[in-house]
Write a protein that holds these residues in place. Sequence first.
Motif, PDB file in Angstrom:
ATOM      1  N   LEU A 131       0.784  -1.258  -0.034  1.00 18.41           N
ATOM      2  CA  LEU A 131      -0.056  -0.136  -0.162  1.00 18.41           C
ATOM      3  C   LEU A 131       0.816   1.309  -0.118  1.00 18.41           C
ATOM      4  CD1 LEU A 131      -2.872   1.173  -0.034  1.00 18.41           C
ATOM      5  CD2 LEU A 131      -2.754   1.224   2.702  1.00 18.41           C
ATOM      6  N   TRP A 132       2.035   1.298   0.686  1.00 11.55           N
ATOM      7  CA  TRP A 132       2.757   2.439   0.829  1.00 11.55           C
ATOM      8  C   TRP A 132       3.553   2.861  -0.550  1.00 11.55           C
ATOM      9  CZ3 TRP A 132       7.746   1.820  -0.780  1.00 11.55           C
ATOM     10  CH2 TRP A 132       8.302   0.584  -0.320  1.00 11.55           C
ATOM     11  N   ARG A 133       3.348   1.737  -1.430  1.00 11.29           N
ATOM     12  CA  ARG A 133       3.864   2.365  -2.622  1.00 11.29           C
ATOM     13  C   ARG A 133       3.106   3.129  -3.505  1.00 11.29           C
ATOM     14  NH1 ARG A 133       5.501  -3.584  -4.714  1.00 11.29           N
ATOM     15  NH2 ARG A 133       5.862  -2.670  -6.661  1.00 11.29           N
ATOM     16  N   GLY A 134       1.857   2.974  -3.153  1.00 10.96           N
ATOM     17  CA  GLY A 134       0.814   4.010  -3.834  1.00 10.96           C
ATOM     18  C   GLY A 134       0.443   5.187  -2.933  1.00 10.96           C
ATOM     19  N   SER A 157      -3.965  14.364  17.421  1.00  6.67           N
ATOM     20  CA  SER A 157      -2.588  14.388  16.765  1.00  6.67           C
ATOM     21  C   SER A 157      -1.863  13.203  17.239  1.00  6.67           C
ATOM     22  CB  SER A 157      -1.787  15.821  17.587  1.00  6.67           C
ATOM     23  OG  SER A 157      -0.659  15.567  16.902  1.00  6.67           O
ATOM     24  N   ARG A 158      -1.738  12.476  16.075  1.00  2.00           N
ATOM     25  CA  ARG A 158      -1.300  11.012  16.663  1.00  2.00           C
ATOM     26  C   ARG A 158      -1.182  10.211  15.470  1.00  2.00           C
ATOM     27  NH1 ARG A 158      -5.652   8.560  19.394  1.00  2.00           N
ATOM     28  NH2 ARG A 158      -4.382   6.582  19.510  1.00  2.00           N
ATOM     29  N   ASN A 159      -0.427   8.950  15.699  1.00  2.00           N
ATOM     30  CA  ASN A 159      -0.428   8.018  14.596  1.00  2.00           C
ATOM     31  C   ASN A 159      -1.766   7.109  14.444  1.00  2.00           C
ATOM     32  OD1 ASN A 159       2.533   8.526  14.458  1.00  2.00           O
ATOM     33  ND2 ASN A 159       2.683   6.698  13.273  1.00  2.00           N
ATOM     34  N   VAL A 160      -2.039   6.907  13.180  1.00  2.00           N
ATOM     35  CA  VAL A 160      -3.299   6.139  12.820  1.00  2.00           C
ATOM     36  C   VAL A 160      -2.812   4.960  11.932  1.00  2.00           C
ATOM     37  CG1 VAL A 160      -5.149   7.978  13.376  1.00  2.00           C
ATOM     38  CG2 VAL A 160      -4.277   7.650  11.039  1.00  2.00           C
ATOM     39  N   SER A 161      -3.484   4.137  11.601  1.00  2.00           N
ATOM     40  CA  SER A 161      -3.279   3.211  10.531  1.00  2.00           C
ATOM     41  C   SER A 161      -4.111   3.374   9.477  1.00  2.00           C
ATOM     42  CB  SER A 161      -3.671   1.719  10.916  1.00  2.00           C
ATOM     43  OG  SER A 161      -2.568   1.509  11.901  1.00  2.00           O
ATOM     44  N   VAL A 162      -3.485   3.562   8.249  1.00  3.88           N
ATOM     45  CA  VAL A 162      -4.194   3.750   7.152  1.00  3.88           C
ATOM     46  C   VAL A 162      -4.450   2.509   6.544  1.00  3.88           C
ATOM     47  CG1 VAL A 162      -4.189   4.856   4.597  1.00  3.88           C
ATOM     48  CG2 VAL A 162      -3.502   6.185   6.622  1.00  3.88           C
ATOM     49  N   CYS A 163      -5.370   1.967   6.452  1.00  9.32           N
ATOM     50  CA  CYS A 163      -5.821   0.653   5.758  1.00  9.32           C
ATOM     51  C   CYS A 163      -6.470   0.312   4.506  1.00  9.32           C
ATOM     52  CB  CYS A 163      -6.912  -0.029   6.829  1.00  9.32           C
ATOM     53  SG  CYS A 163      -6.047  -0.111   8.641  1.00  9.32           S
ATOM     54  N   ALA A 164      -6.339  -0.478   3.876  1.00 11.94           N
ATOM     55  CA  ALA A 164      -7.091  -0.399   2.461  1.00 11.94           C
ATOM     56  C   ALA A 164      -7.533  -1.989   2.179  1.00 11.94           C
ATOM     57  CB  ALA A 164      -6.099  -0.568   1.407  1.00 11.94           C
ATOM     58  N   TRP A 223      -8.258  -8.567  -1.039  1.00 15.15           N
ATOM     59  CA  TRP A 223      -6.831  -8.159  -0.614  1.00 15.15           C
ATOM     60  C   TRP A 223      -7.114  -6.987   0.484  1.00 15.15           C
ATOM     61  CZ3 TRP A 223      -5.312  -3.041  -1.199  1.00 15.15           C
ATOM     62  CH2 TRP A 223      -3.828  -3.071  -1.055  1.00 15.15           C
ATOM     63  N   GLY A 224      -6.174  -6.849   1.507  1.00 14.08           N
ATOM     64  CA  GLY A 224      -6.083  -5.715   2.249  1.00 14.08           C
ATOM     65  C   GLY A 224      -4.644  -5.612   2.750  1.00 14.08           C
ATOM     66  N   ASP A 225      -4.429  -4.317   3.241  1.00 13.97           N
ATOM     67  CA  ASP A 225      -2.950  -3.836   3.540  1.00 13.97           C
ATOM     68  C   ASP A 225      -3.126  -2.694   4.523  1.00 13.97           C
ATOM     69  OD1 ASP A 225      -0.234  -3.988   3.931  1.00 13.97           O
ATOM     70  OD2 ASP A 225       0.281  -3.236   1.980  1.00 13.97           O
ATOM     71  N   SER A 226      -2.106  -2.131   5.142  1.00 11.68           N
ATOM     72  CA  SER A 226      -2.004  -1.044   5.966  1.00 11.68           C
ATOM     73  C   SER A 226      -0.850  -0.362   6.101  1.00 11.68           C
ATOM     74  CB  SER A 226      -2.780  -1.366   7.057  1.00 11.68           C
ATOM     75  OG  SER A 226      -1.874  -2.222   8.109  1.00 11.68           O
ATOM     76  N   PHE A 227      -0.600   0.693   6.637  1.00  9.21           N
ATOM     77  CA  PHE A 227       0.505   1.240   7.194  1.00  9.21           C
ATOM     78  C   PHE A 227       0.130   2.359   8.243  1.00  9.21           C
ATOM     79  CE2 PHE A 227      -0.092   3.839   3.049  1.00  9.21           C
ATOM     80  CZ  PHE A 227      -0.066   5.160   3.685  1.00  9.21           C
ATOM     81  N   SER A 228       1.103   2.699   9.338  1.00 11.34           N
ATOM     82  CA  SER A 228       1.120   3.587  10.418  1.00 11.34           C
ATOM     83  C   SER A 228       1.492   5.102   9.942  1.00 11.34           C
ATOM     84  CB  SER A 228       1.574   3.133  11.588  1.00 11.34           C
ATOM     85  OG  SER A 228       1.282   4.210  12.613  1.00 11.34           O
ATOM     86  N   ILE A 229       0.650   6.197  10.102  1.00  9.06           N
ATOM     87  CA  ILE A 229       1.458   7.412   9.862  1.00  9.06           C
ATOM     88  C   ILE A 229       0.604   8.480  10.714  1.00  9.06           C
ATOM     89  CG2 ILE A 229      -0.728   8.028   8.259  1.00  9.06           C
ATOM     90  CD1 ILE A 229       1.880   9.223   6.261  1.00  9.06           C
ATOM     91  N   HIS A 230       1.256   9.527  10.977  1.00  8.23           N
ATOM     92  CA  HIS A 230       0.999  10.548  11.666  1.00  8.23           C
ATOM     93  C   HIS A 230      -0.119  11.491  11.185  1.00  8.23           C
ATOM     94  CE1 HIS A 230       1.181  13.810  14.573  1.00  8.23           C
ATOM     95  NE2 HIS A 230       1.580  13.278  15.408  1.00  8.23           N
TER      96      HIS A 230
END
Length: 541
Positions: free
Chosen positions: A327-330, A362-369, A385-392
């Motif tokens: 997911l982060w590649r997009g 103001s914190r990290n959340v997971s961006v999920c797909a 399909w599913g994926d996720s990454f954490s970001i502020h």
Amino acid sequence: MNQSMNISMDKKFNLIDEPWLIAEDSGGKRTELSLRNIFARAHELRALAGELPAQDVAILRLLLSIMHAVYTRTDEYKKCDIVKEAADYWKGLWVQGSFGDAIDAYLTDRHERFYLFHPERPFYQIADESVFQGKTYGVRGIIGDISEGDNKKRQFGVRLDSDAIDYPEAARWLIYHNAFDATVETPQYKERGLSKKMNISWCGELGLVYAEGKNLFETLMLNFVLFCDGKKWEDAKAAWEKDSETVPFNELPLPKSQIELLTLQSRRMKLVRVGERVIGIQKEGGELFDKTAGVQNLEQMTLFRQDKDGRGLNVYLPKKHREEAQLWRGFAALVGKAAKTSTPGLFNWIENLYDKRNPLISRNVSVCAAQVSYKSMNGSVKDVWGDSFSIHTGVFAELDGRWINEIIKAIDRVDKMVSCVGKLALEIEKAGGWSGDKPENIQKPAREQAYSAIDLLFRRWLAGINPENLDADVDVAVEELLDNVYRVLLKVGEGLVSNAGEKAMVGRIVNDKAITAASAFVTFKLFLGMKGVMPSGKPKK
């Protein structure tokens, strides 16, 4: 299947009271809860945890629709004329940390409309089974990880065949089918000489994204978008609030309400039961709308791409994820920085909510797909399909966009470094006597191996970004990332050389030039060390 079987038409299994939703608590234990209890305990639960990621998203959208039916009908919300007022209203709900009595009162008031089986208004179904004149699908047509299409069975997990399922599971798959059902021909229309097929259910068209917080309450709130395109949502009736059932193949004007969109009845369905078990499902096309008619200002949980409609006009259409890529590649597409893309409304809303003075937001959340892909002609499900990454959250709200721009540039440079691995694999094959046929078949697996090797490294780097740290040097952070990527990919390259055959180690002459696995590695190391940038400072093409 015998259509004349005796099916009881009494009221049975109320979704407000009966446990059917699967969630995971903070200790990792999975449990079934009713609608009433999942809202009451949302702050104690980590996340939804059903059979598939796509099923969880479908249920998440159902829960959000209930929230809209409760909180967007208050006098306070109706007075919100600008986005800041809507954001302040949202923050007032957020700081409570849990859902109060309003949702419970709403569910009590609508109790009659939430029976899974009801003689007049079964939930998300139609009551009159006589409208279905064609095939009834068996259990394989209910369970979303088993496809009944293509005249053969498919399985995505360890799920075994069964002739019947219980009410809780049937309820979960009912919500899933309304969101993600494949295109299936409707027999009774074919018998009348008409070619009428059900389109994919609405969510099946989407590359879905959503934000996930520390618990289910936070997740629901983060995806609870109250303002879009300069205005608040209009009110409308949820599917269970309407006085009449869904009309077959009913083309609607573009919804103006999240309630209407989130409860869109893409399918007319009816569960078939015997005793206390569900043995099949009947279904046909339901509600649909023109997805070129400004849907980017309605649907908040998907990517969009710019395209041309039938009249040659620019429109934004839902864009699906690349399932073969992390997911982060997009990332550029997710934040609307890729060419001809539009940011999901959800991220614009998080930008409006962001307040570095409020640590709860103001914190990290997971961006999920999550998304469902389909086979030829969309006739059956191919994969889930599913994926996720954490970001502020602050990354989405930067006025100067410095971190967003640098993240995109970093990914671009990482992509170029990964390409070096693919080229190394190709040169090794050339040295071993490769015929020159289909080079992508050699390079692609090597690139995917490289992406897999750096995947965790990049995710940790992304999660560690904090835009509020004004002392952080963006350039230094990017260079540290690329140094680490270099070291990991160098080892990948060494592995490719060590696994090269004897012929590749000896090498051969190609166009008057000697090529060996060792010489290919020297060239690889040189270009990899440029970290995606030529010595002149221009990006390597």
